[in-house]
Design a protein around this motif. Structure first.
Motif, PDB file in Angstrom:
ATOM      1  N   PHE A 106       0.822  -1.050   0.021  1.00 42.12           N
ATOM      2  CA  PHE A 106       0.036   0.083  -0.146  1.00 42.12           C
ATOM      3  C   PHE A 106       1.025   1.208   0.057  1.00 42.12           C
ATOM      4  O   PHE A 106       2.217   1.243   0.599  1.00 42.12           O
ATOM      5  CB  PHE A 106      -0.728   0.214   1.229  1.00 42.12           C
ATOM      6  CG  PHE A 106      -1.846  -0.964   1.703  1.00 42.12           C
ATOM      7  CD1 PHE A 106      -2.978  -1.271   0.951  1.00 42.12           C
ATOM      8  CD2 PHE A 106      -1.143  -2.194   2.285  1.00 42.12           C
ATOM      9  CE1 PHE A 106      -3.885  -2.316   1.138  1.00 42.12           C
ATOM     10  CE2 PHE A 106      -2.117  -3.317   2.252  1.00 42.12           C
ATOM     11  CZ  PHE A 106      -3.330  -3.273   2.021  1.00 42.12           C
ATOM     12  N   GLU A 107       0.357   2.373  -0.638  1.00 41.72           N
ATOM     13  CA  GLU A 107       0.970   3.721  -0.394  1.00 41.72           C
ATOM     14  C   GLU A 107       0.273   4.063   0.833  1.00 41.72           C
ATOM     15  O   GLU A 107      -0.951   3.815   1.268  1.00 41.72           O
ATOM     16  CB  GLU A 107       0.596   4.484  -1.344  1.00 41.72           C
ATOM     17  CG  GLU A 107       1.349   4.062  -2.795  1.00 41.72           C
ATOM     18  CD  GLU A 107       0.880   5.096  -3.968  1.00 41.72           C
ATOM     19  OE1 GLU A 107       0.497   6.191  -3.649  1.00 41.72           O
ATOM     20  OE2 GLU A 107       0.770   4.492  -5.015  1.00 41.72           O
ATOM     21  N   TYR A 108       1.066   5.068   1.865  1.00 39.48           N
ATOM     22  CA  TYR A 108       0.502   5.420   3.146  1.00 39.48           C
ATOM     23  C   TYR A 108       0.744   6.680   3.101  1.00 39.48           C
ATOM     24  O   TYR A 108       1.684   7.140   2.945  1.00 39.48           O
ATOM     25  CB  TYR A 108       0.920   4.556   4.192  1.00 39.48           C
ATOM     26  CG  TYR A 108       1.984   4.914   4.853  1.00 39.48           C
ATOM     27  CD1 TYR A 108       2.145   5.633   5.970  1.00 39.48           C
ATOM     28  CD2 TYR A 108       3.278   4.512   4.292  1.00 39.48           C
ATOM     29  CE1 TYR A 108       3.290   6.035   6.543  1.00 39.48           C
ATOM     30  CE2 TYR A 108       4.455   4.825   5.004  1.00 39.48           C
ATOM     31  CZ  TYR A 108       4.394   5.545   6.134  1.00 39.48           C
ATOM     32  OH  TYR A 108       5.461   5.936   6.686  1.00 39.48           O
ATOM     33  N   SER A 109      -0.200   7.208   4.124  1.00 37.72           N
ATOM     34  CA  SER A 109       0.065   8.693   4.590  1.00 37.72           C
ATOM     35  C   SER A 109      -0.521   8.795   6.114  1.00 37.72           C
ATOM     36  O   SER A 109      -1.277   8.301   6.331  1.00 37.72           O
ATOM     37  CB  SER A 109      -0.474   9.943   3.783  1.00 37.72           C
ATOM     38  OG  SER A 109      -1.799   9.828   3.654  1.00 37.72           O
TER      39      SER A 109
ATOM     40  N   TYR B 293      -9.339   2.757  -1.557  1.00 39.36           N
ATOM     41  CA  TYR B 293      -8.875   3.639  -0.587  1.00 39.36           C
ATOM     42  C   TYR B 293      -9.355   3.080   0.891  1.00 39.36           C
ATOM     43  O   TYR B 293     -10.501   2.914   0.930  1.00 39.36           O
ATOM     44  CB  TYR B 293      -9.363   5.216  -1.035  1.00 39.36           C
ATOM     45  CG  TYR B 293      -8.800   5.607  -2.059  1.00 39.36           C
ATOM     46  CD1 TYR B 293      -7.725   6.327  -2.045  1.00 39.36           C
ATOM     47  CD2 TYR B 293      -9.327   5.159  -3.314  1.00 39.36           C
ATOM     48  CE1 TYR B 293      -7.245   6.651  -3.162  1.00 39.36           C
ATOM     49  CE2 TYR B 293      -8.879   5.862  -4.593  1.00 39.36           C
ATOM     50  CZ  TYR B 293      -7.712   6.530  -4.482  1.00 39.36           C
ATOM     51  OH  TYR B 293      -7.278   6.995  -5.684  1.00 39.36           O
ATOM     52  N   TYR B 294      -8.580   3.256   1.763  1.00 40.13           N
ATOM     53  CA  TYR B 294      -8.972   2.822   3.182  1.00 40.13           C
ATOM     54  C   TYR B 294      -8.412   4.022   4.166  1.00 40.13           C
ATOM     55  O   TYR B 294      -7.219   4.519   4.236  1.00 40.13           O
ATOM     56  CB  TYR B 294      -8.256   1.733   3.651  1.00 40.13           C
ATOM     57  CG  TYR B 294      -8.492   0.541   2.600  1.00 40.13           C
ATOM     58  CD1 TYR B 294      -9.546  -0.273   2.790  1.00 40.13           C
ATOM     59  CD2 TYR B 294      -7.591   0.180   1.493  1.00 40.13           C
ATOM     60  CE1 TYR B 294      -9.712  -1.352   1.920  1.00 40.13           C
ATOM     61  CE2 TYR B 294      -7.704  -0.820   0.786  1.00 40.13           C
ATOM     62  CZ  TYR B 294      -9.042  -1.645   0.677  1.00 40.13           C
ATOM     63  OH  TYR B 294      -9.182  -2.546  -0.049  1.00 40.13           O
TER      64      TYR B 294
ATOM     65  N   LEU C  81      -4.483   6.985   9.403  1.00 40.43           N
ATOM     66  CA  LEU C  81      -3.658   6.376   8.470  1.00 40.43           C
ATOM     67  C   LEU C  81      -4.592   5.968   7.245  1.00 40.43           C
ATOM     68  O   LEU C  81      -5.347   5.382   7.174  1.00 40.43           O
ATOM     69  CB  LEU C  81      -3.316   4.874   9.064  1.00 40.43           C
ATOM     70  CG  LEU C  81      -2.379   3.999   8.090  1.00 40.43           C
ATOM     71  CD1 LEU C  81      -1.247   4.390   7.880  1.00 40.43           C
ATOM     72  CD2 LEU C  81      -2.338   2.740   9.236  1.00 40.43           C
ATOM     73  N   ASN C  82      -4.018   6.669   6.110  1.00 45.83           N
ATOM     74  CA  ASN C  82      -4.628   6.732   4.892  1.00 45.83           C
ATOM     75  C   ASN C  82      -3.814   5.748   4.096  1.00 45.83           C
ATOM     76  O   ASN C  82      -2.567   5.682   3.753  1.00 45.83           O
ATOM     77  CB  ASN C  82      -4.652   8.118   4.163  1.00 45.83           C
ATOM     78  CG  ASN C  82      -5.465   9.079   4.949  1.00 45.83           C
ATOM     79  OD1 ASN C  82      -6.665   8.752   5.234  1.00 45.83           O
ATOM     80  ND2 ASN C  82      -4.911  10.105   5.321  1.00 45.83           N
ATOM     81  N   LEU C  83      -4.448   4.682   3.572  1.00 41.59           N
ATOM     82  CA  LEU C  83      -3.801   3.640   2.644  1.00 41.59           C
ATOM     83  C   LEU C  83      -4.593   3.812   1.200  1.00 41.59           C
ATOM     84  O   LEU C  83      -5.643   3.868   0.936  1.00 41.59           O
ATOM     85  CB  LEU C  83      -4.134   2.219   3.375  1.00 41.59           C
ATOM     86  CG  LEU C  83      -3.708   1.955   4.635  1.00 41.59           C
ATOM     87  CD1 LEU C  83      -4.136   0.660   5.244  1.00 41.59           C
ATOM     88  CD2 LEU C  83      -2.027   2.001   4.640  1.00 41.59           C
TER      89      LEU C  83
END
Length: 148
Positions: A80-83, A107-108, A89-91
Motif C-alpha cells: 500500500f501507499e500510506y500517509s 482507498y482505506y 492512517l490513509n492507505l
C-alpha cells in the motif's frame, strides 16, 4: 441562603472531578499521534504475534507492506501507499500492473496511535477501524527487530 451555600458546596467537587485534564491518559496509558518518520525509523517493522499467525507491517518510503506469516512461511503480502494525517492512517492499494491492466485503486482510512504504558515498557502501535483492507490485522503491534 443556607440552600445556596449547600448547593454550591455540592457542585464544587463535581467541577473539579468531572473532567480529566488529559483525556488521552486513561488507566495509565498515554496516547499520542505518530509521524511517518517515527514509523520508518529503525527497521520500520512492527509485529503482532497471534496464536497461529504473526502479522508484520513495514513502513518504508511512503509504502506500507503487510505480511501474514503462518506455518513457517509468508502466506500473504500486500503493498500500500500510506500517509499519516493526525491520527488517521490513509492507505491506497494500487491495482497490479495498473499501467497495463488498468483497474481502480482502493482507498482505506484507519486510526493509528502510539501508546505508552508504564516506565519500562516499549511503545505499542494501535491500528483500528472498520474500513481495513482484506487480511490486514487491526489491533496492537509492537516494534520488531525483524528486517523484512
Amino acid at each position: 441562603m443556607k440552600k445556596v451555600f449547600l448547593l454550591m458546596a455540592l457542585m464544587l467537587p463535581m467541577m473539579f472531578c468531572g473532567c480529566s485534564k488529559d483525556e488521552d491518559k486513561e488507566d495509565g496509558f498515554e496516547a499520542r499521534n505518530v509521524t511517518a518518520n517515527e514509523l520508518e525509523s529503525g527497521t520500520g517493522v512492527y509485529e503482532h504475534v497471534g496464536y497461529n499467525t504473526t502479522y508484520y507491517i513495514k513502513f518504508e518510503n511512503g509504502n506500507l507492506t503487510s505480511y501474514e506469516y503462518k506455518s513457517n512461511k509468508f502466506e500473504d503480502i500486500r503493498l500500500f501507499e500510506y500517509s499519516i494525517e493526525g491520527d488517521k492512517l490513509n492507505l491506497i492499494k494500487r491495482p497490479f500492473m495498473e499501467e497495463i491492466l488498468g483497474g481502480e485503486s482502493e482507498y482505506y482510512t484507519l486510526k493509528i496511535r502510539m501508546y505508552h504504558y508504564g516506565n519500562d515498557k516499549e511503545d505499542q502501535l494501535m491500528i483500528t477501524g472498520d474500513n481495513a483492507p482484506y487480511n490486514f490485522y487491526t489491533g496492537w503491534y509492537e516494534k520488531s527487530i525483524v528486517e523484512l
